[in-house]
Design a protein around this motif. Structure first.
Motif, PDB file in Angstrom:
ATOM      1  N   ASN A  48      59.660   8.918  71.226  1.00  0.00           N
ATOM      2  CA  ASN A  48      59.831   7.816  72.156  1.00  0.00           C
ATOM      3  C   ASN A  48      58.572   7.460  72.924  1.00  0.00           C
ATOM      4  OD1 ASN A  48      62.537   7.259  71.575  1.00  0.00           O
ATOM      5  ND2 ASN A  48      63.118   9.132  72.665  1.00  0.00           N
ATOM      6  N   GLN A  49      57.497   8.139  72.564  1.00  0.00           N
ATOM      7  CA  GLN A  49      56.261   7.812  73.265  1.00  0.00           C
ATOM      8  C   GLN A  49      55.474   6.826  72.443  1.00  0.00           C
ATOM      9  OE1 GLN A  49      54.662  11.788  73.606  1.00  0.00           O
ATOM     10  NE2 GLN A  49      54.968  11.736  75.807  1.00  0.00           N
ATOM     11  N   LEU A  50      55.589   5.584  72.755  1.00  0.00           N
ATOM     12  CA  LEU A  50      54.824   4.607  72.021  1.00  0.00           C
ATOM     13  C   LEU A  50      53.526   4.371  72.766  1.00  0.00           C
ATOM     14  CD1 LEU A  50      57.850   2.329  71.363  1.00  0.00           C
ATOM     15  CD2 LEU A  50      56.560   3.525  69.623  1.00  0.00           C
ATOM     16  N   SER A  51      52.470   4.137  71.976  1.00  0.00           N
ATOM     17  CA  SER A  51      51.159   4.036  72.616  1.00  0.00           C
ATOM     18  C   SER A  51      51.062   2.781  73.484  1.00  0.00           C
ATOM     19  CB  SER A  51      50.061   4.050  71.561  1.00  0.00           C
ATOM     20  OG  SER A  51      50.343   3.063  70.602  1.00  0.00           O
ATOM     21  N   GLU A  52      51.807   1.747  73.112  1.00  0.00           N
ATOM     22  CA  GLU A  52      51.806   0.571  73.985  1.00  0.00           C
ATOM     23  C   GLU A  52      53.223   0.339  74.477  1.00  0.00           C
ATOM     24  OE1 GLU A  52      49.919  -3.097  72.500  1.00  0.00           O
ATOM     25  OE2 GLU A  52      48.959  -1.782  71.044  1.00  0.00           O
ATOM     26  N   PRO A  53      53.363   0.036  75.725  1.00  0.00           N
ATOM     27  CA  PRO A  53      54.704  -0.255  76.209  1.00  0.00           C
ATOM     28  C   PRO A  53      55.192  -1.560  75.580  1.00  0.00           C
ATOM     29  CG  PRO A  53      53.068  -0.755  77.898  1.00  0.00           C
ATOM     30  CD  PRO A  53      52.333  -0.087  76.774  1.00  0.00           C
ATOM     31  N   GLY A  54      56.469  -1.647  75.336  1.00  0.00           N
ATOM     32  CA  GLY A  54      56.994  -2.881  74.775  1.00  0.00           C
ATOM     33  C   GLY A  54      57.124  -2.857  73.272  1.00  0.00           C
ATOM     34  N   LEU A  55      56.369  -1.987  72.607  1.00  0.00           N
ATOM     35  CA  LEU A  55      56.508  -1.914  71.152  1.00  0.00           C
ATOM     36  C   LEU A  55      57.876  -1.365  70.781  1.00  0.00           C
ATOM     37  CD1 LEU A  55      53.201  -0.618  69.532  1.00  0.00           C
ATOM     38  CD2 LEU A  55      54.197  -2.895  69.463  1.00  0.00           C
ATOM     39  N   LEU A  56      58.467  -1.942  69.754  1.00  0.00           N
ATOM     40  CA  LEU A  56      59.787  -1.481  69.326  1.00  0.00           C
ATOM     41  C   LEU A  56      59.671  -0.248  68.446  1.00  0.00           C
ATOM     42  CD1 LEU A  56      61.223  -4.941  68.357  1.00  0.00           C
ATOM     43  CD2 LEU A  56      61.987  -3.553  70.273  1.00  0.00           C
ATOM     44  N   TYR A  57      58.590  -0.169  67.692  1.00  0.00           N
ATOM     45  CA  TYR A  57      58.406   0.975  66.803  1.00  0.00           C
ATOM     46  C   TYR A  57      56.958   1.036  66.400  1.00  0.00           C
ATOM     47  CZ  TYR A  57      58.192  -2.494  63.097  1.00  0.00           C
ATOM     48  OH  TYR A  57      57.833  -3.556  62.305  1.00  0.00           O
ATOM     49  N   LYS A 111      55.435 -11.482  71.580  1.00  0.00           N
ATOM     50  CA  LYS A 111      55.949 -10.780  72.763  1.00  0.00           C
ATOM     51  C   LYS A 111      55.436  -9.350  72.841  1.00  0.00           C
ATOM     52  CE  LYS A 111      60.556 -12.180  72.376  1.00  0.00           C
ATOM     53  NZ  LYS A 111      61.928 -12.071  72.870  1.00  0.00           N
ATOM     54  N   GLY A 112      54.595  -8.973  71.896  1.00  0.00           N
ATOM     55  CA  GLY A 112      54.048  -7.623  71.915  1.00  0.00           C
ATOM     56  C   GLY A 112      55.053  -6.566  71.509  1.00  0.00           C
ATOM     57  N   GLN A 113      56.051  -6.931  70.723  1.00  0.00           N
ATOM     58  CA  GLN A 113      57.067  -5.944  70.348  1.00  0.00           C
ATOM     59  C   GLN A 113      56.761  -5.278  69.010  1.00  0.00           C
ATOM     60  OE1 GLN A 113      60.504  -8.560  70.975  1.00  0.00           O
ATOM     61  NE2 GLN A 113      61.173  -7.125  72.550  1.00  0.00           N
ATOM     62  N   ILE A 114      55.944  -5.910  68.192  1.00  0.00           N
ATOM     63  CA  ILE A 114      55.459  -5.215  66.999  1.00  0.00           C
ATOM     64  C   ILE A 114      53.942  -5.321  66.975  1.00  0.00           C
ATOM     65  CG2 ILE A 114      57.541  -5.535  65.606  1.00  0.00           C
ATOM     66  CD1 ILE A 114      56.265  -7.885  64.268  1.00  0.00           C
ATOM     67  N   ASN A 115      53.297  -4.332  66.376  1.00  0.00           N
ATOM     68  CA  ASN A 115      51.838  -4.293  66.462  1.00  0.00           C
ATOM     69  C   ASN A 115      51.168  -5.012  65.284  1.00  0.00           C
ATOM     70  OD1 ASN A 115      52.023  -2.520  64.346  1.00  0.00           O
ATOM     71  ND2 ASN A 115      51.799  -0.683  65.617  1.00  0.00           N
ATOM     72  N   GLU A 116      49.839  -5.019  65.330  1.00  0.00           N
ATOM     73  CA  GLU A 116      49.079  -5.768  64.325  1.00  0.00           C
ATOM     74  C   GLU A 116      49.351  -5.258  62.911  1.00  0.00           C
ATOM     75  OE1 GLU A 116      47.064  -8.226  65.499  1.00  0.00           O
ATOM     76  OE2 GLU A 116      47.781  -7.700  67.500  1.00  0.00           O
ATOM     77  N   GLY A 117      49.411  -3.945  62.805  1.00  0.00           N
ATOM     78  CA  GLY A 117      49.623  -3.352  61.479  1.00  0.00           C
ATOM     79  C   GLY A 117      50.919  -3.844  60.859  1.00  0.00           C
ATOM     80  N   ALA A 118      51.979  -3.809  61.666  1.00  0.00           N
ATOM     81  CA  ALA A 118      53.271  -4.258  61.184  1.00  0.00           C
ATOM     82  C   ALA A 118      53.205  -5.725  60.789  1.00  0.00           C
ATOM     83  CB  ALA A 118      54.336  -4.040  62.248  1.00  0.00           C
TER      84      ALA A 118
END
Lengths: 516, 436
Positions: free
Chosen positions: A3-12, A302-309
């Motif tokens: 549950n520790q995501l490197s950026e807040p707001g990311l879903l996964y 919205k910053g919920q998924i990252n660039e890689g995704a």
């Protein structure tokens, strides 16, 4: 790390998926889909399956439960071989038009793929199933699974009782007629007594209003000969002409047993259930692709998924909407995902930011500032043919560099009829729309007459357009199946639709294979 | 939203459909399997096989437009140079605009290709093969019994209790002995209570009380469930006759056998081994290999180890005779033998081998198959001529002399090429009056 995501707001993060992540992603997608896009969906049920099970589902035309028949085994054998040899990948998902709407996702998918699949199937297709006019009119999403359950049990009981091969013979024949086992137009419902009375009164009033004694003095045509009224009467009695061949045989074939009629009915119902899907392939995929594209972009914004995704998503998205050009070896017709998605994007553009040309072509809605509303309206009220006819814009035709070729067997060369220019837009669009018209893609075959007084010969007619005849060996094989069901001789004549000239005739003698 | 994990659902949902498909296409598949088996290497037999069958029997016809003729319009993307009115030469094999359509209904329909699993392949390949004359059916020792239902019994273990039968007996006994029903007793008690409360007829009350007393005593004396009611399911062990059979595999591994010949012989025995293992669970297999002396070996050694030496065929027959005497009395066992050799033998051993075969081996054998492996001269004139003139080996001539006598259950075949192994094998073990 869970549950520790490197950026807040990311879903996964990362490729692995689990149920918590899917739940979070689903909620985030739902916010966008309902809140921003205004989608209206059936409740969702997402089922995780293995690739083996995906192959299973493939072979039984995508339905989770299906009666048993060798043809499904044949499809399975072929799909399995293609898949095992790596010639073909599997679909990422299968979605079923039912309520709750069932989407199958594969366990091999990465988390990004699962997100994409949920947006695509559980929201895009789901919205389309629930709102498109054809689906609303023709299919019963709530009842389909129960019906299939019934069909499966009924057929297996028949097999126990009458033997597998007897059942198989009926199903083979029914499958051969599947594409000619649908009602294309809604049936007239019998009006109830009060309506009838009301109508009668209105008719009376109208006639009184229109009464003019002068008509009495106009000479009438001589009465028609007796024989032809007998023919008309017989046709009316049998409900002819009838284009739903399965329906006709189920109701009128003289020698079928009740269980055989029920089998025909089951196949007919299933065929009818898939009829809207055949007519809305382009729109359905376009709607789902547009939906997943919109949602994934919004999640990213919205910053919920990252660039890689996002990159992974774009990679598979572009593969899906890839349209090779006609001279490319990969070309195999127009990709419904590509054209559908391009049209949806084009509609959104015209609604929010139209050019002068767009305003001229689509005066009703160009620049109305409501792209989602326009799209939802299109998704609800059109099918592929009318959708292309109404919404394909000149800008998109130029972009795809569409052109129209005429292939006349009597001429030595192909002729380019129209290209993407001012003179060609309209007929180009009309021709493309026609290529999605199921009534043109499938031969127009009707049962026209039965010789009741004589040898009970069943007469079918194929109305030939553009001199395109039926595939002969297949046509004969299907006629044999019809003869098996009908029990007497069957004839099919191919008649030119404009000149009424008889082009070809096939006859198959009656048999009692099924009835013995 | 619901997420359901279906991964653990039973697999192989389409297995039934697949079997139906195989049954449907049986004829074509059998033919395809026969064709393909001649090309296969023996190791491959462990794998599945991709076969291709004509679509005839498994065609799914439908009314659809033919793929040629008529007037067609196509809208295609990617225009680069054309303007209206341009003429394009017709591409070979259908219009370019409908490449897909053409292949859908064109060549794609001719053949249907798919993969048969190993089991399916073997089942079909070995179908209608059998060991001939499996007649001396013997009841094998006590281990093969099957259990059959055999009615009911008043004794047995509680797990076999037949509840329905027991309760039926109990009910009929209760009716016969007029045991009062609980409802009757209750009704009586009810009436008594009413009379007691309502100052009713004293005489009647008294009678009712006596009747109740009788009822209660009767239901105490006659039990609801008596041991004589109880019934158990009864099972009987029925001895099942099992054909006891043993197959002797005799192989020449002497120096005169080239690698090619050994390969052929091993292929043959491998096939035989697979066939017996699959079709006859109770068949014993004895492996004997010989050079100038013979030895009984296990499967592993038989197929995979190497040895060289001279050739004396009779040693193998003697070894077989010895094994039979020790372990397989001929009056209890069906005995089969298959021998593979290149036909070389010490010339002074031939007559001994022949007499052994004729006097000892054949009388106790149900069936004796002799495979002669030969060098593959295919293509060369000498080989063709040699075969045409029947350049027979010593052993072949010797055996032929024995086999030609009437009433001998003996078959002889010559194999030169690995392609011939499968057909020869099928010939040797084809079920009599089998279809195809």
């Amino acid at each position: 790390m869970l549950n520790q995501l490197s950026e807040p707001g990311l879903l996964y993060e990362g490729a692995d998926w689990d149920y918590d992540k899917i739940k979070r992603v689903y909620d985030a997608i739902e916010t966008v889909a309902r809140g921003e896009m205004g989608l209206d969906i059936y409740p969702n049920q997402i089922e995780v399956i293995t690739s083996e099970q995906m192959l299973d589902a493939y072979s039984s035309i995508g339905m989770p439960l299906m009666y048993k028949h060798w043809s499904f085994g044949k499809h399975f054998a072929r799909d399995e071989m293609l898949y095992r040899k790596g010639l073909r990948g599997l679909a990422y998902e299968i979605v079923i038009n039912s309520s709750p709407c069932i989407s199958y996702v594969m366990e091999e998918n990465s988390m990004t793929m699962q997100t994409l699949v949920i947006a695509h199937a559980a929201f895009g297709h789901n919205h389309f199933f629930k709102n498109n006019n054809l689906f609303r009119q023709w299919t019963d999403a709530k009842g389909i699974l129960d019906y299939l359950e019934f069909a499966k049990n009924y057929i297996s009981r028949c097999e126990d009782r009458y033997g597998q091969s007897a059942v198989e013979r009926v199903l083979d024949a029914a499958h051969a007629l599947m594409s000619h086992g649908v009602h294309r137009y809604p049936r007239k419902t019998a009006p109830d007594l009060r309506e009838e009375e009301q109508r009668e009164r209105e008719r009376q009033a109208y006639q009184e209003k229109m009464y003019n004694d002068l008509w009495r003095t106009v000479p009438t045509k001589p009465g028609r000969p007796e024989a032809s009224t007998a023919v008309a009467e017989r046709k009316a009695l049998l409900g002819l002409p009838e284009e739903n061949i399965l329906y006709f045989l189920e109701k009128k074939a003289p020698r079928l047993k009740p269980w055989q009629r029920e089998l025909l009915r089951i196949v007919r119902h299933i065929s009818q259930y898939f009829y809207p899907q055949k007519q809305t392939k382009l729109m359905n995929e376009g709607c789902a692709t547009y939906t997943h594209y919109y949602i994934m972009n919004r999640l990213h914004q919205k910053g919920q998924i990252n660039e890689g995704a996002m990159l992974e998503f774009l990679h598979s998205h572009t593969a899906v909407v890839f349209q090779p050009e006609f001279d490319d070896p990969r070309y195999s017709g127009i990709n419904p995902y590509a054209l559908g998605f391009a049209m949806m994007q084009d509609i959104a553009r015209i609604a929010s930011d139209p050019t002068l040309e767009d305003r001229e072509w689509f005066p009703d809605w160009a620049g109305n500032g409501d792209p989602m509303g326009t799209l939802r309206d299109a998704w609800a009220n059109f099918r592929d043919e009318s959708f292309v006819l109404q919404f394909l814009s000149p800008a998109l035709m130029r972009k795809l560099r569409l052109f129209q070729v005429r292939n006349d067997a009597t001429e030595p060369e192909l002729v380019v009829e129209n290209i993407h220019n001012e003179r060609g837009y309209r007929s180009l669009r009309k021709a493309l729309a026609r290529s999605y018209d199921i009534a043109r893609l499938e031969p127009d075959i009707q049962i026209v007459d039965v010789d009741l007084a004589g040898d009970r010969k069943l007469l079918l007619q194929h109305r030939v357009t553009n001199r395109i005849l039926l595939d002969e060996s297949d046509a004969r094989a299907v006629l044999r199946h019809i003869a098996n069901l009908w029990g007497y001789e069957v004839a099919l004549i191919e008649v030119d639709a404009t000149s009424e000239a008889v082009l070809k005739e096939h006859t198959v003698a009656g048999s009692s294979v099924l009835l013995g | 939203m619901n997420i359901i994990d279906r991964r653990l659902n039973p697999q192989g949902k389409s297995l039934a459909n697949r079997q139906r498909f195989l049954r449907r296409a049986k004829e074509q598949i059998v033919k395809a399997v026969r064709d393909s088996s001649s090309r296969r290497s023996i190791q491959d037999i462990e794998n599945g096989e991709k076969i291709s069958i004509p679509t005839g029997g498994v065609r799914e016809p439908s009314f659809h437009h033919g793929s040629s003729g008529g007037l067609r319009e196509h809208v295609v993307p990617g225009n680069k140079e054309y303007v209206e009115g341009d003429r394009i030469p017709r591409p070979q094999g259908g219009g370019q605009g409908r490449g897909n359509e053409a292949s859908d209904s064109g060549e794609g329909e001719d053949d249907f290709r798919f993969v048969l699993s190993r089991d399916e392949f073997l089942d079909i390949f070995l179908e209608d093969l059998e060991l001939p004359d499996l007649v001396k059916q013997k009841v094998k020792r006590s281990e093969s019994y099957s259990i059959h239902r055999a009615g009911y019994s008043p004794t047995g273990s509680p797990s076999n209790l037949n509840l329905v039968r027991t309760m039926r007996n109990s009910l009929s006994r209760r009716i016969a002995l007029k045991r009062p029903k609980p409802a009757e007793i209750e009704e009586l008690e009810q009436r008594i209570r009413e009379l007691e409360g309502g100052h009713g007829d004293v005489v009647e009350l008294q009678e009712l009380r006596e009747q109740l007393e009788r009822y209660l005593r009767r239901s105490r004396l006659i039990p609801y469930l008596d041991p004589i009611d109880v019934r158990y399911n009864r099972f009987e062990r029925v001895p099942r006759p099992v054909a006891q059979a043993v197959m002797f595999c005799l192989m020449d591994v002497s120096g005169s056998m080239t690698e090619h010949m050994k390969d052929l012989a091993k292929r043959f025995f491998m096939l035989l081994f697979l066939f017996l293992k699959r079709r006859y669970r109770h068949v014993d297999i004895v492996f004997i290999r010989h050079t100038h002396e013979a030895k009984e070996v296990d499967e592993e050694t038989f197929f995979y180890s190497t040895e060289t030496g001279g050739t004396i065929v009779s040693t193998a027959l003697e070894e077989m005779q010895k094994v039979v005497r020790d372990r397989y009395p001929p009056d209890e066992w069906n005995i089969y033998a298959a021998q593979a050799s290149d036909g070389d033998n010490m010339s002074n051993d031939n007559s001994h081998a022949a007499s052994l075969l004729e006097d000892v081996i054949l009388p106790m054998c149900q069936y004796f198959a002799y495979i002669e492996v030969a060098q593959d001269h295919e293509g060369s004139l000498g080989g063709a001529l040699g075969a045409a003139f029947g350049r027979e080996t010593d052993l072949w001539r010797t055996y032929k002399h024995v086999a030609n006598k009437p009433g001998q259950a003996m078959a002889m075949r010559r194999v030169k090429n690995r392609r011939e192994i499968f057909p020869v094998f099928r010939e040797l073990f084809a079920r009599e009056n089998a279809p195809g």
